[in-house]
Design a protein around this motif. Structure first.
Motif, PDB file in Angstrom:
ATOM      1  N   SER A  21       0.832  -1.195   0.000  1.00 34.82           N
ATOM      2  CA  SER A  21       0.000   0.000   0.000  1.00 34.82           C
ATOM      3  C   SER A  21       0.875   1.258   0.000  1.00 34.82           C
ATOM      4  O   SER A  21       1.813   1.381   0.788  1.00 34.82           O
ATOM      5  CB  SER A  21      -0.894  -0.001   1.244  1.00 34.82           C
ATOM      6  N   GLY A  22       0.562   2.176  -0.887  1.00 37.73           N
ATOM      7  CA  GLY A  22       1.308   3.425  -0.982  1.00 37.73           C
ATOM      8  C   GLY A  22       2.567   3.339  -1.812  1.00 37.73           C
ATOM      9  O   GLY A  22       3.216   4.358  -2.054  1.00 37.73           O
ATOM     10  N   GLU A  23       2.926   2.144  -2.248  1.00 38.40           N
ATOM     11  CA  GLU A  23       4.151   1.984  -3.025  1.00 38.40           C
ATOM     12  C   GLU A  23       4.040   2.674  -4.382  1.00 38.40           C
ATOM     13  O   GLU A  23       5.036   3.189  -4.906  1.00 38.40           O
ATOM     14  CB  GLU A  23       4.456   0.504  -3.215  1.00 38.40           C
ATOM     15  N   ASP A  24       2.831   2.692  -4.948  1.00 41.07           N
ATOM     16  CA  ASP A  24       2.656   3.317  -6.254  1.00 41.07           C
ATOM     17  C   ASP A  24       2.916   4.816  -6.196  1.00 41.07           C
ATOM     18  O   ASP A  24       3.498   5.394  -7.124  1.00 41.07           O
ATOM     19  CB  ASP A  24       1.254   3.042  -6.797  1.00 41.07           C
ATOM     20  N   LEU A  25       2.530   5.465  -5.091  1.00 43.29           N
ATOM     21  CA  LEU A  25       2.762   6.906  -4.959  1.00 43.29           C
ATOM     22  C   LEU A  25       4.253   7.215  -4.838  1.00 43.29           C
ATOM     23  O   LEU A  25       4.754   8.167  -5.450  1.00 43.29           O
ATOM     24  CB  LEU A  25       2.007   7.449  -3.741  1.00 43.29           C
ATOM     25  N   ASN A  26       4.955   6.412  -4.051  1.00 46.21           N
ATOM     26  CA  ASN A  26       6.402   6.610  -3.922  1.00 46.21           C
ATOM     27  C   ASN A  26       7.114   6.373  -5.249  1.00 46.21           C
ATOM     28  O   ASN A  26       8.041   7.105  -5.617  1.00 46.21           O
ATOM     29  CB  ASN A  26       6.965   5.663  -2.854  1.00 46.21           C
ATOM     30  N   ALA A  27       6.663   5.348  -5.961  1.00 47.16           N
ATOM     31  CA  ALA A  27       7.284   5.037  -7.245  1.00 47.16           C
ATOM     32  C   ALA A  27       7.024   6.140  -8.264  1.00 47.16           C
ATOM     33  O   ALA A  27       7.914   6.507  -9.040  1.00 47.16           O
ATOM     34  CB  ALA A  27       6.762   3.698  -7.767  1.00 47.16           C
ATOM     35  N   LEU A  28       5.811   6.687  -8.260  1.00 44.95           N
ATOM     36  CA  LEU A  28       5.488   7.772  -9.191  1.00 44.95           C
ATOM     37  C   LEU A  28       6.311   9.022  -8.887  1.00 44.95           C
ATOM     38  O   LEU A  28       6.728   9.738  -9.804  1.00 44.95           O
ATOM     39  CB  LEU A  28       3.996   8.096  -9.125  1.00 44.95           C
ATOM     40  N   ARG A  29       6.535   9.279  -7.614  1.00 49.47           N
ATOM     41  CA  ARG A  29       7.371  10.426  -7.244  1.00 49.47           C
ATOM     42  C   ARG A  29       8.797  10.227  -7.761  1.00 49.47           C
ATOM     43  O   ARG A  29       9.411  11.147  -8.317  1.00 49.47           O
ATOM     44  CB  ARG A  29       7.388  10.605  -5.725  1.00 49.47           C
ATOM     45  N   GLY A  30       9.330   9.016  -7.574  1.00 53.78           N
ATOM     46  CA  GLY A  30      10.661   8.732  -8.091  1.00 53.78           C
ATOM     47  C   GLY A  30      10.723   8.854  -9.600  1.00 53.78           C
ATOM     48  O   GLY A  30      11.674   9.420 -10.154  1.00 53.78           O
TER      49      GLY A  30
END
Length: 222
Positions: free
Chosen positions: A138-147
């Motif tokens: 959960s929330g990994e997609d947001l961190n990945a999109l930021r990167g």
């Protein structure tokens, strides 16, 4: 490095000298700062001009010859070394100075700057994109999109992909394979670029614009 070793010793010596002469605190501070800056600046500049630059000039010429004759293999291997150096903390200590020196010597772009873009930035962007499409937590997609956004927009934050690489050996292997292939292409085409930049050069001519928002003209117009 030499300047870093000189500064603390010079500061102690200057402080002792000025205080022993009865100088007030403000004059001591100004005198110590000025003396240290002048001595370290002259020493490091002289060493760079008379020692470092000639040696690096010869090394650059030899490296260009090797790349010309064995570009594919050398580029691929150096790209993998670049990934390892970045993950172990040697990027800013080794890679950035080499990129700057290459740009100074060649008067344009750097081959190691291209390795930075292909082996680090684009590999990180690919891993972040895959993690954003198919997150495992959960929330990994947001961190990945930021990167991903910082990778493509600024050519920075390559460490965004490291948690995903360290978590799965398949991702780690894929990153090294991608870096090797990118380095091979750079070696064969003799492509050059800058670190943290958006303009990719081939044979000192404009080859591709990765992100036009990073062009200096665009920022001036803003």
């Amino acid at each position: 490095m030499i300047g870093g070793l000189m500064v603390p010793r010079l500061v102690v010596w200057c402080l002792s000298l000025f205080l022993s002469k009865g100088c007030p605190a403000t004059a001591t501070t100004i005198g110590t700062t000025a003396t240290t800056g002048i001595v370290v600046g002259i020493t490091c500049s002289s060493l760079a001009f008379w020692v470092v630059c000639p040696i690096f000039s010869m090394a650059t010429n030899a490296f260009d010859t090797i790349i010309t004759n064995h570009g594919a293999v050398v580029g691929g291997v150096l790209a993998c070394v670049t990934v390892k150096a970045s993950m172990t903390g040697y990027y800013h200590m080794v890679m950035l100075p080499i990129i700057i020196l290459q740009m100074e010597e060649g008067g344009s772009m750097s081959f190691f700057g291209m390795l930075d873009m292909l082996a680090l930035v684009m590999v990180s962007a690919g891993i972040c994109l895959a993690s954003a499409i198919k997150p495992r937590a959960s929330g990994e997609d947001l961190n990945a999109l930021r990167g991903l956004r910082i990778n493509l927009g600024w050519g920075d934050y390559v460490e965004a992909c490291y948690p995903y690489m360290e978590r799965d050996w398949v991702v780690m292997l894929g990153a090294y394979i991608g870096a090797f292939l990118g380095g091979t292409v750079a070696g064969v085409t003799h492509a050059k670029a800058t670190a943290y930049g958006s303009l990719t050069f081939h044979s000192d001519r404009l080859y591709n614009v990765v992100d036009i928002s990073q062009c200096p003209v665009i920022h001036i117009c803003r």
